[in-house]
Write a protein that holds these residues in place. Structure first.
Motif, short mmCIF file in Angstrom:
data_model
loop_
_atom_site.label_atom_id
_atom_site.label_comp_id
_atom_site.label_asym_id
_atom_site.label_seq_id
_atom_site.Cartn_x
_atom_site.Cartn_y
_atom_site.Cartn_z
N GLU A 88 -19.61 19.27 43.45
CA GLU A 88 -18.68 18.41 42.72
C GLU A 88 -17.27 18.53 43.29
OE1 GLU A 88 -17.37 17.20 38.18
OE2 GLU A 88 -18.47 19.08 38.50
N THR B 208 -16.06 19.94 35.61
CA THR B 208 -15.16 18.88 36.07
C THR B 208 -13.71 19.17 35.78
OG1 THR B 208 -16.92 17.23 35.75
CG2 THR B 208 -14.66 16.42 35.95
N CYS C 106 -14.92 10.46 35.65
CA CYS C 106 -16.16 10.31 36.41
C CYS C 106 -17.26 9.82 35.48
CB CYS C 106 -16.55 11.62 37.08
SG CYS C 106 -16.75 13.03 35.97
N ILE D 291 -15.07 15.30 44.66
CA ILE D 291 -13.69 14.97 44.28
C ILE D 291 -12.82 14.87 45.52
CG2 ILE D 291 -11.65 15.84 43.07
CD1 ILE D 291 -13.62 17.12 41.02
N MET E 106 -19.20 13.63 33.10
CA MET E 106 -18.61 14.86 33.64
C MET E 106 -19.56 16.04 33.50
SD MET E 106 -15.94 15.79 30.55
CE MET E 106 -15.06 17.03 31.47
N HIS F 58 -21.92 13.41 37.47
CA HIS F 58 -21.42 14.65 38.06
C HIS F 58 -22.16 15.88 37.55
CE1 HIS F 58 -17.50 13.70 40.32
NE2 HIS F 58 -18.27 12.64 40.32
N ASP G 240 -12.09 11.96 30.62
CA ASP G 240 -13.48 12.26 30.28
C ASP G 240 -13.57 12.84 28.87
OD1 ASP G 240 -15.25 11.64 32.56
OD2 ASP G 240 -13.89 12.96 33.66
N ASP H 32 -7.02 13.70 32.81
CA ASP H 32 -8.36 13.14 32.91
C ASP H 32 -8.66 12.37 31.63
OD1 ASP H 32 -10.57 14.44 31.11
OD2 ASP H 32 -9.49 16.20 31.86
#
Length: 327
Positions: A157, A188, A181, A161, A184, A149, A203, A201
């Motif tokens: 981006e 993000t 993802c 999404i 990131m 991403h 990430d 999330d």
């Protein structure tokens, strides 16, 4: 050049981050010496979350017009200017054989799992999507395709999404509450919070417990992931030469978390891929660890979304950053 100008040019002298740099603030301190006392389902001390990264068919290929062949291959060979059919077929092993061996294994041991699903991978193999729904597996958004991403603009981006969420709705009839993802970007997390559909999330690799962060004055939950007990180590860098290596690392991780020197409960992430752990010897090693973990008191297998909701029940969303535990 003056001394002040030289210092401004060289950043080695800094003891903090430069204000206004894009992306989330670094959170170096965390919970410190006294994390919150968390317990999971059945009052377990350790929650194990097994993650299947389902990406096969969404990776970068010449066949999809990307002008490159993706990595994470069994051998260190590269084909630079044309399709690499050998590498493509390794990915296809995951979608044709590996994922089904995984489903059989998790059915046998009655283990709930989380799918980090790339939307296009599920579109291209609807039987896998059907099986995920049949099993009731947890789904976390793993991007529209399995792409980095950080290579895309903020607006691109945002569109990726949106496309991913629309695709999940079409393929699964539901949308994920979490996101992870591939690599990131600095945008993000802000985009996820702006979107408003995401509970958390993943990430992030910096803790063994979920935690609340703040994004533009809004509380947002992070459920950390890990690359330590992760099958990428079979084929990337230093890591697992044999399934016994995986079993030892996983078992020692669990043993330490069960007796980590305090009374705090924690989570343990295990990351696997159908094209890697879906091979017979490696899934055999994972099954060995599952049996070991199920023999332990104070251990439970949970999905990532259930971990998030259990954590929220015990550490509710704070109104202000200073209301967080050990803030």
């Amino acid at each position: 050049m003056s001394k002040d100008a030289q210092l401004e040019k060289n950043h080695w002298y800094r003891n903090d981050d430069i204000p206004g740099v894009a992306g989330p603030d670094r959170e170096i301190v965390g919970y410190g010496e006294k994390p919150p006392r968390i317990r999971w389902h059945n009052d377990a001390k350790v929650a194990i979350n097994i993650v299947i990264n389902y990406e096969e068919g969404s990776e970068k290929t010449f066949a999809m017009g990307d002008g490159m062949n993706d990595g994470m291959y069994e051998l260190p060979f590269e084909v630079d200017d044309q399709r690499d059919l050998a590498k493509e077929s390794m990915y296809e092993y995951g979608s044709r054989a590996g994922i089904w061996r995984m489903f059989r294994t998790f059915d046998r041991y009655n283990v709930p799992v989380t799918i980090f699903g790339a939307a296009v991978a599920l579109e291209r193999n609807p039987e896998v999507a059907r099986k995920i729904n049949e099993r009731g597996d947890d789904i976390v958004g793993h991007g529209y395709r399995w792409i980095d991403h950080y290579e895309y603009s903020r607006e691109e981006e945002r569109e990726l999404i949106r496309m991913a969420m629309d695709s999940f709705q079409k393929t699964l009839g539901r949308q994920p509450e979490g996101w992870y993802c591939r690599e990131m970007s600095v945008n993000t997390r802000e985009l996820l919070v702006e979107d408003g559909r995401f509970l958390f999330d993943s990430d992030y690799y910096g803790d063994d417990l979920p935690f609340w962060t703040f994004v533009n004055d809004k509380a947002h939950l992070v459920i950390p992931y890990s690359l330590v007990v992760n099958d990428c180590r079979y084929i990337m860098g230093t890591g697992f030469a044999a399934p016994s290596d995986f079993v030892e690392v996983a078992s020692r991780t669990l043993d330490q978390l069960l007796d980590d020197g305090d009374d705090c409960g924690r989570m343990m992430s295990i990351g696997i891929h159908p094209r890697i752990t879906g091979n017979p010897a490696r899934i055999h090693g994972l099954a060995e660890f599952i049996k070991y973990a199920q023999s332990k008191d104070d251990v439970v297998f949970m999905t990532r979304t259930d971990i998030a909701k259990s954590f929220i029940d015990q550490v509710p969303k704070p109104d202000r950053p200073e209301d967080r535990p050990n803030s």
